[in-house]
Scaffold this motif. Structure first.
Motif, short mmCIF file in Angstrom:
data_model
loop_
_atom_site.label_atom_id
_atom_site.label_comp_id
_atom_site.label_asym_id
_atom_site.label_seq_id
_atom_site.Cartn_x
_atom_site.Cartn_y
_atom_site.Cartn_z
N VAL A 105 14.92 -9.47 2.60
CA VAL A 105 13.88 -8.46 2.70
C VAL A 105 14.38 -7.03 2.46
O VAL A 105 15.39 -6.60 3.03
N TYR A 106 13.64 -6.32 1.61
CA TYR A 106 13.84 -4.88 1.38
C TYR A 106 12.58 -4.23 1.94
O TYR A 106 11.48 -4.54 1.49
N THR A 107 12.73 -3.34 2.92
CA THR A 107 11.53 -2.79 3.54
C THR A 107 11.54 -1.26 3.51
O THR A 107 12.58 -0.64 3.73
N ILE A 108 10.37 -0.68 3.22
CA ILE A 108 10.25 0.78 3.07
C ILE A 108 9.29 1.36 4.11
O ILE A 108 8.20 0.81 4.31
N GLU A 109 9.66 2.47 4.72
CA GLU A 109 8.78 3.15 5.68
C GLU A 109 8.80 4.65 5.36
O GLU A 109 9.84 5.22 5.09
N GLY A 139 7.92 1.88 -4.83
CA GLY A 139 8.71 0.65 -4.73
C GLY A 139 10.19 0.95 -4.70
O GLY A 139 10.62 2.03 -4.27
N LEU A 140 10.98 -0.02 -5.18
CA LEU A 140 12.44 0.17 -5.23
C LEU A 140 12.91 -0.30 -6.61
O LEU A 140 13.44 -1.42 -6.74
N PRO A 141 12.71 0.53 -7.64
CA PRO A 141 13.01 0.09 -9.01
C PRO A 141 14.44 -0.44 -9.19
O PRO A 141 14.65 -1.36 -9.96
N VAL A 142 15.39 0.11 -8.45
CA VAL A 142 16.79 -0.30 -8.61
C VAL A 142 16.99 -1.78 -8.26
O VAL A 142 17.88 -2.43 -8.80
N PHE A 143 16.18 -2.29 -7.32
CA PHE A 143 16.37 -3.68 -6.88
C PHE A 143 15.35 -4.63 -7.49
O PHE A 143 15.35 -5.83 -7.20
N ALA A 155 -4.43 -0.03 1.12
CA ALA A 155 -4.19 0.74 -0.11
C ALA A 155 -5.52 1.10 -0.79
O ALA A 155 -6.32 0.22 -1.06
N PRO A 156 -5.76 2.41 -1.05
CA PRO A 156 -6.99 2.78 -1.75
C PRO A 156 -7.01 2.19 -3.17
O PRO A 156 -8.07 1.92 -3.72
N GLU A 157 -5.82 1.97 -3.73
CA GLU A 157 -5.74 1.35 -5.07
C GLU A 157 -4.40 0.62 -5.17
O GLU A 157 -3.52 0.83 -4.34
N ILE A 158 -4.25 -0.20 -6.19
CA ILE A 158 -2.99 -0.95 -6.33
C ILE A 158 -1.93 -0.06 -6.97
O ILE A 158 -2.14 0.44 -8.07
N PRO A 159 -0.82 0.19 -6.28
CA PRO A 159 0.21 1.03 -6.88
C PRO A 159 0.80 0.38 -8.13
O PRO A 159 1.33 -0.74 -8.06
N LYS A 160 0.67 1.07 -9.26
CA LYS A 160 1.07 0.53 -10.56
C LYS A 160 2.56 0.16 -10.58
O LYS A 160 2.94 -0.88 -11.12
N ALA A 161 3.39 1.02 -9.96
CA ALA A 161 4.84 0.77 -9.98
C ALA A 161 5.17 -0.58 -9.35
O ALA A 161 6.10 -1.26 -9.77
N LEU A 162 4.37 -0.98 -8.34
CA LEU A 162 4.65 -2.24 -7.65
C LEU A 162 4.32 -3.44 -8.54
O LEU A 162 5.03 -4.45 -8.52
#
Ligand code: SAH
Length: 215
Positions: A105-109, A139-143, A155-162
């Motif tokens: 798991v990679y988790t972001i806060e 997100g975490l583009p590096v991983f 989420a009001p919308e789907i984050p494109k980066a994800l």
């Protein structure tokens, strides 16, 4: 760590309650039976830790209801060793469910107070993982790419980066909407091709964007 037979009994009852509400994934139910949820709550709510309720965890945020945690975890259809990105670490309870299920798991806060607290707390009860302080919208583009992506805020919308950071064949579980959210499963069937399935209404604290950074 104060975890008693009484707590274990209450967890068993909670797991049966969730089964009654339609959760069938045995790995999810086993995780719920294993993780001492009472240790994630502040002392005023500790007696209610094994009720199917959300509670405040500080910084205006909440630990999600066990049914919501179980529902999202089940939709991911996790296999051991899969790489999962979680947006919204919060109390770290959902993180522990994913870890118990064998995920990497990679988790972001984005709330510093919660990030610091949870990063310190989880290892004290035997769970450790990769914690990141930042904006989950990126997100975490590096991983990347990830097998699964789980968003634990509305989420009001789907984050494109994800979407870009999801593996082909991967799944994203995201509650979409403002006041209430529709639990949504997005499967990446080919590069830039997605299939979407909706699973009814849930209620989450909002996924906040950069512009509100520092709230
Ligand atoms: N999974 C958590 C649920 C916490 S509530 C638990 O089991 O306790 C949702 C969390 O998402 C909050 O902690 C909130 O601060 C966080 N959050 C909201 N917007 C975010 C963003 N853009 N990036 C990362 N975290 C975010």
């Amino acid at each position: 760590m104060n975890d008693t037979y009484r707590h274990k009994g209450l967890r068993r009852q909670l797991s049966l309650l969730l089964k009654g509400k339609g959760i069938f994934d045995v790995d999810v139910l086993r995780a719920i039976e294993t993780i001492p949820r009472h240790l994630f709550l502040n002392s005023s709510f500790i007696e209610h830790a094994y009720e199917d309720k959300a509670f405040p965890i500080g910084a205006g945020q909440t630990i999600s209801r066990p049914h919501t945690v179980a529902f999202q975890s089940e939709l991911l259809e996790l296999k051991k060793g899969e790489k999962v990105l979680e947006i919204g670490t919060g109390s770290g309870y959902q993180t522990c469910v994913l870890l118990e299920m064998g995920a990497k798991v990679y988790t972001i806060e984005r709330q510093k107070e919660l990030f610091d607290k949870t990063k310190k707390f989880l290892p004290t009860i035997g769970y450790d993982t990769k914690f990141y302080y930042g904006d989950g919208y990126n997100g975490l583009p590096v991983f990347a790419p990830f097998d699964k992506i789980l968003i634990t805020a509305g989420a009001p919308e789907i984050p494109k980066a994800l979407l870009d950071q999801l593996k082909v064949g991967g799944k994203m579980v995201i509650p979409i909407g403002d006041k209430v959210q529709i639990m949504t499963l997005i499967e990446k069937v080919a590069d830039k091709r997605f299939e979407t399935t909706e699973f009814g209404e849930f209620k989450f604290v909002p996924l906040l964007e950069n512009k509100e950074w520092g709230d």
